[in-house]
Design a protein around this motif. Structure first.
Motif: not given
Length: 313
Positions: A261-278
């Motif tokens: 089975i194939q599934i999917a998710f859309l991941v969107d960056q928050r405008t007011d969120g913290p910095d990205k973890e790298v």
């Protein structure tokens, strides 16, 4: 380690995750009803006598043989340990201080098990003739490979003289091993792609594509599949549980052996969120995939992937 002589014995029953090897077996012998050591065989059943379903294809007693096949990663190993005192009521021996201990030997190491009470018993019970001490074992399977359930039983055996005085006593112990293999139930393959965004380049979107394959021998039903993001992002399901004004929820997918089975998710960056973890090598951490399912016998399973990452633009 000294091996006990009959009529002392230990039996195990109740492997509820693997049903192909179920067979009808009573843990105790069946002496005549007039005997003082007679035990109703119905006590070994998982439901009351007379409540059997003729359409149910399995026997009402679940037994755990020394080698019972495979279990699956993400599910819970569960069984009942029974220490049965099979002495006759007029025997010249007394059994006391019965203690059951168990540990699970997994590929990553040995894990002591906390046993749950299957009945009301004291810490060091005296198991009378014809009675049994029962404990429940539960262990979450988190890795593939060979597992061994090691069971240790110890008790005190006291010899009673003709004048009903305790003349001698000794402690007996013995150990039993039960081996099985934990296999993968679900094969998970993931792919992360960048999605076009109408916003500025600082707000990024990603598509998480997931392919699930049922590697088990039986049918499973997917209950929930979620993508747990880092605080920087938010996730939207594009699957059967998607919430839209013009869409109703469909039933959970049922996967036969080797179904994909194939599934999917859309991941969107928050405008007011913290910095990205790298990560150390400069990859952005998006989140983890969590999957829950149930087998055809109703047992639940859970699987969580590692952190999914993508390259920085």
């Amino acid at each position: 380690m000294e091996q006990p002589k009959e009529p002392h014995s230990v039996s195990l029953k109740g492997a509820d995750f693997y049903t192909d090897l179920l067979n009808h077996q009573f843990p105790l012998p069946l002496p005549p009803k007039s005997s003082a050591s007679y035990i109703n065989p119905g006590t070994a059943l998982d439901h009351k006598p007379g409540e059997n379903d003729d359409e149910f294809i399995f026997d009402p007693v679940l037994t755990l043989p020394p080698s019972f096949g495979s279990a699956y990663v993400g599910e819970t190993f569960s069984c009942t340990l029974c220490a049965n005192n099979e002495l006759l009521a007029d025997a010249d021996r007394l059994v006391s201080s019965v203690k059951i201990e168990a540990e699970m030997q997994a590929p990553s190491g040995t894990n002591p098990l906390q046993l749950m009470q299957a009945d009301d018993d004291s810490p060091n019970p005296q198991v009378k003739p014809g009675e049994s001490l029962q404990k429940i074992v539960q262990f979450d399977l988190r890795e593939e490979g060979s597992h061994t359930l090691a069971v240790n039983l110890s008790y005190s055996e006291t010899t009673i003289s003709k004048d009903q005085a305790a003349s001698s006593g000794r402690v007996r112990t013995f150990r039993k091993l039960y081996q099985f293999v934990a296999r993968s139930c679900l094969s998970v393959r993931t792919k992360v792609s960048s999605a076009p965004s109408a916003d500025s380049e600082d707000r990024q979107k990603y598509i998480i594509e997931v392919q699930l394959e049922n590697m088990a021998d039986g049918t499973i039903t997917l209950k929930t599949v979620t993508f747990n993001t880092k605080p920087t992002f938010k996730s939207t399901s594009l699957n059967w549980d998607a919430v839209q004004s013009d869409m109703q929820h469909t039933s959970s997918p049922v996967m036969a052996p080797r179904d994909v089975i194939q599934i999917a998710f859309l991941v969107d960056q928050r405008t007011d969120g913290p910095d990205k973890e790298v990560t150390k090598d400069g990859r952005i951490i998006l989140g983890q995939l969590s999957i829950q399912w149930r087998t055809e016998m109703g047992d639940s399973g859970f699987l969580s992937t590692g952190w999914l990452t993508t390259k920085r633009r």
